[in-house]
Design an enzyme around this catalytic site. Structure first.
Site, PDB file in Angstrom:
ATOM      1  N   HIS A  87       0.834  -1.191   0.000  1.00 51.20           N
ATOM      2  CA  HIS A  87       0.000   0.000   0.000  1.00 51.20           C
ATOM      3  C   HIS A  87       0.878   1.255   0.000  1.00 51.20           C
ATOM      4  O   HIS A  87       2.096   1.182   0.192  1.00 51.20           O
ATOM      5  CB  HIS A  87      -0.922  -0.013   1.212  1.00 51.20           C
ATOM      6  CG  HIS A  87      -2.034  -1.014   1.091  1.00 51.20           C
ATOM      7  ND1 HIS A  87      -3.060  -1.111   2.004  1.00 51.20           N
ATOM      8  CD2 HIS A  87      -2.290  -1.958   0.146  1.00 51.20           C
ATOM      9  CE1 HIS A  87      -3.896  -2.068   1.641  1.00 51.20           C
ATOM     10  NE2 HIS A  87      -3.441  -2.600   0.523  1.00 51.20           N
TER      11      HIS A  87
ATOM     12  N   GLU B 119       1.229   3.759   2.060  1.00 50.22           N
ATOM     13  CA  GLU B 119       1.939   4.071   3.298  1.00 50.22           C
ATOM     14  C   GLU B 119       3.232   3.269   3.400  1.00 50.22           C
ATOM     15  O   GLU B 119       4.269   3.787   3.823  1.00 50.22           O
ATOM     16  CB  GLU B 119       1.060   3.774   4.521  1.00 50.22           C
ATOM     17  CG  GLU B 119      -0.243   4.560   4.552  1.00 50.22           C
ATOM     18  CD  GLU B 119      -1.399   3.794   3.932  1.00 50.22           C
ATOM     19  OE1 GLU B 119      -2.492   3.810   4.523  1.00 50.22           O
ATOM     20  OE2 GLU B 119      -1.198   3.185   2.861  1.00 50.22           O
TER      21      GLU B 119
ATOM     22  N   CYS C  57      -5.374   1.259   6.452  1.00 50.00           N
ATOM     23  CA  CYS C  57      -6.145   0.056   6.777  1.00 50.00           C
ATOM     24  C   CYS C  57      -5.657  -0.541   8.091  1.00 50.00           C
ATOM     25  O   CYS C  57      -4.494  -0.432   8.462  1.00 50.00           O
ATOM     26  CB  CYS C  57      -6.040  -0.966   5.653  1.00 50.00           C
ATOM     27  SG  CYS C  57      -4.357  -1.597   5.369  1.00 50.00           S
TER      28      CYS C  57
ATOM     29  N   ARG D 215     -11.033   6.070 -20.285  1.00 50.83           N
ATOM     30  CA  ARG D 215     -11.106   4.633 -20.562  1.00 50.83           C
ATOM     31  C   ARG D 215     -10.072   3.872 -19.735  1.00 50.83           C
ATOM     32  O   ARG D 215     -10.362   2.831 -19.154  1.00 50.83           O
ATOM     33  CB  ARG D 215     -10.853   4.366 -22.047  1.00 50.83           C
ATOM     34  CG  ARG D 215     -11.979   4.745 -22.982  1.00 50.83           C
ATOM     35  CD  ARG D 215     -11.614   4.336 -24.408  1.00 50.83           C
ATOM     36  NE  ARG D 215     -12.657   4.648 -25.381  1.00 50.83           N
ATOM     37  CZ  ARG D 215     -12.617   4.299 -26.658  1.00 50.83           C
ATOM     38  NH1 ARG D 215     -11.568   3.607 -27.111  1.00 50.83           N
ATOM     39  NH2 ARG D 215     -13.599   4.615 -27.473  1.00 50.83           N
TER      40      ARG D 215
ATOM     41  N   ASP E 226     -19.424   1.079 -36.442  1.00 50.76           N
ATOM     42  CA  ASP E 226     -18.066   1.608 -36.293  1.00 50.76           C
ATOM     43  C   ASP E 226     -16.984   0.539 -36.175  1.00 50.76           C
ATOM     44  O   ASP E 226     -15.810   0.837 -36.394  1.00 50.76           O
ATOM     45  CB  ASP E 226     -17.983   2.511 -35.059  1.00 50.76           C
ATOM     46  CG  ASP E 226     -18.866   3.742 -35.165  1.00 50.76           C
ATOM     47  OD1 ASP E 226     -19.290   4.068 -36.290  1.00 50.76           O
ATOM     48  OD2 ASP E 226     -19.137   4.368 -34.122  1.00 50.76           O
TER      49      ASP E 226
ATOM     50  N   LEU F  79     -12.278  -0.037 -28.812  1.00 53.41           N
ATOM     51  CA  LEU F  79     -12.624   0.137 -27.395  1.00 53.41           C
ATOM     52  C   LEU F  79     -11.427  -0.134 -26.492  1.00 53.41           C
ATOM     53  O   LEU F  79     -11.536  -0.802 -25.455  1.00 53.41           O
ATOM     54  CB  LEU F  79     -13.817  -0.751 -27.007  1.00 53.41           C
ATOM     55  CG  LEU F  79     -15.095  -0.548 -27.829  1.00 53.41           C
ATOM     56  CD1 LEU F  79     -16.211  -1.448 -27.325  1.00 53.41           C
ATOM     57  CD2 LEU F  79     -15.537   0.915 -27.813  1.00 53.41           C
TER      58      LEU F  79
ATOM     59  N   ARG G 242      -5.722   4.267 -25.711  1.00 52.76           N
ATOM     60  CA  ARG G 242      -4.507   4.532 -26.475  1.00 52.76           C
ATOM     61  C   ARG G 242      -4.078   5.987 -26.269  1.00 52.76           C
ATOM     62  O   ARG G 242      -4.728   6.911 -26.739  1.00 52.76           O
ATOM     63  CB  ARG G 242      -4.738   4.266 -27.967  1.00 52.76           C
ATOM     64  CG  ARG G 242      -5.304   2.878 -28.244  1.00 52.76           C
ATOM     65  CD  ARG G 242      -5.581   2.641 -29.712  1.00 52.76           C
ATOM     66  NE  ARG G 242      -6.531   3.575 -30.301  1.00 52.76           N
ATOM     67  CZ  ARG G 242      -7.863   3.451 -30.210  1.00 52.76           C
ATOM     68  NH1 ARG G 242      -8.375   2.435 -29.529  1.00 52.76           N
ATOM     69  NH2 ARG G 242      -8.666   4.327 -30.784  1.00 52.76           N
TER      70      ARG G 242
ATOM     71  N   GLU H 160     -20.229   4.536 -23.714  1.00 49.90           N
ATOM     72  CA  GLU H 160     -19.866   5.326 -24.891  1.00 49.90           C
ATOM     73  C   GLU H 160     -20.739   4.964 -26.087  1.00 49.90           C
ATOM     74  O   GLU H 160     -20.310   5.098 -27.230  1.00 49.90           O
ATOM     75  CB  GLU H 160     -18.389   5.100 -25.243  1.00 49.90           C
ATOM     76  CG  GLU H 160     -17.426   5.961 -24.461  1.00 49.90           C
ATOM     77  CD  GLU H 160     -16.090   6.105 -25.167  1.00 49.90           C
ATOM     78  OE1 GLU H 160     -16.068   6.511 -26.337  1.00 49.90           O
ATOM     79  OE2 GLU H 160     -15.070   5.810 -24.531  1.00 49.90           O
TER      80      GLU H 160
END
Length: 365
Positions: A50, A52, A75, A185, A201, A205, A208, A296
């Protein structure tokens, strides 16, 4: 520097791993001694140390007697890693400054109380809103029956159209806007589109961004009758993320088997009217640890998603263009409310500019 400035540095550290830590939240930490930053760290991925721990180990012996700034309450329970509260005590940290408490109702405040009981000074709520926004998907997920945080992204001309009458939509927004969407994304667990977008299309997906390491989201395709072509990019391209094809009931096992691989899953949900039940889908996605979804799709999916009540956050891009007619595609298809008082209203709204494009974003719940 002030507490706010050190916490801002911790937020910047946390953002370095945004998109890579799910199902854990992204967290950053900074160790300060005698007004000098002696250690920084962030949580890189689930199962790894984590924030910390990273920051304290970076500080080394300088951690003793120092203050640690952490964006999320440390935590106090054993998971894939030991409790961070123990690491803080063992390192000799004298003060802990926390951005926001752990949103999990079963553990919230436990880490703070444990540290205080051990004699450590704790200050909580520094840049609280900013640190909560940083992990808004995680907060929603743990507090709402483990259902995903849903972002609906739309883009239109100033006269509210997403495509011409022929369906041409490339490109309404500019390159800066589109690059930012790829960043979103990368930061979300999954991206959701309808079969109409898929067939028209054949999108990739993926996420990039030139010069940046990115993570592809899980691709979720709404395809009621399983009409997707086997050579669609979402099924054939190289990607570490899998594709989930969501169908209605009654698809034959043979047809499903023809699509399923180690990277492609077919998931059936019920119909609500003539459409796939998006509320049921969100429950199923939550059960496989998808904390956030970016929608989208086209105007049909946008309208259905909005009216189904699953949308948490709206991202609405507007380009300084006009089609100047009424024969294009609207942002939202379907029937809206009859009265203005029943209109959808964005809360906590903000506005950003990407070149000549404007992004209006806010929350529906």
């Amino acid at each position: 520097m002030t507490d706010h400035e050190y916490m801002q540095l911790a937020v910047s550290c946390a953002k370095k791993a945004k998109g890579f830590t799910s199902p854990n939240p992204c967290v950053g930490a900074v160790v300060v001694k005698n007004d000098i930053v002696v250690g920084t760290g962030f949580h890189r991925a689930a199962g790894l140390p984590h924030a910390e721990v990273e920051a304290i180990e970076d500080a080394g012996v300088n951690a003793r007697g120092a203050t640690i700034y952490v964006t999320l309450e440390p935590c106090n329970h054993f998971g894939k890693t030991p409790p961070c509260t123990h690491k803080i005590l063992d390192a000799g940290i004298r003060k802990v400054v926390v951005g926001c408490k752990d949103p999990n109702p079963f553990v919230s405040g436990g880490g703070i109380q444990y540290l205080q009981d051990k004699g450590v000074q704790v200050v909580s709520g520094v840049l609280e809103q900013q640190t909560r926004t940083l992990i808004e998907d995680f907060i929603w997920y743990v507090q709402n029956n483990q259902t995903p945080f849903v972002i609906l992204k739309c883009a239109s001309t100033l006269d509210g159209q997403t495509a011409t009458s022929t369906g041409d939509s490339k490109w309404i927004t500019n390159a800066e806007s589109r690059e930012y969407v790829h960043q979103i994304r990368h930061e979300t667990d999954a991206i959701l589109v309808g079969s109409g977008t898929l067939h028209s299309d054949n999108p990739s997906l993926t996420a990039r961004i030139e010069g940046q390491k990115t993570k592809d989201p899980v691709r979720i395709i709404l395809d009621t009758h399983l009409t997707i072509k086997k050579d669609a990019k979402v099924l054939t391209q190289k990607s570490d993320a899998k594709t989930i094809i969501v169908t209605g009931p009654g698809i034959s096992k043979e047809k499903i088997k023809a699509f399923e691989t180690d990277r492609v899953q077919v998931m059936a949900v019920s119909l609500k009217g003539q459409r796939l039940d998006l509320n049921e889908l969100m429950i199923k996605l939550g059960k496989i640890s998808i904390l956030s979804v970016l929608i989208e799709g086209g105007s049909t999916l946008a309208g259905v998603a909005l009216r189904s009540g699953i949308v948490n956050k709206m991202m609405f891009f507007m380009a300084p263009k006009f089609l100047g007619g009424s024969d294009g595609y609207p942002v939202f298809a379907g029937t809206g409310p009859k009265l203005i008082k029943d209109a959808f209203v964005l809360k906590n709204m903000d506005v950003r500019q990407f070149g000549s494009d404007i992004l209006v974003q806010g929350y529906l719940k």
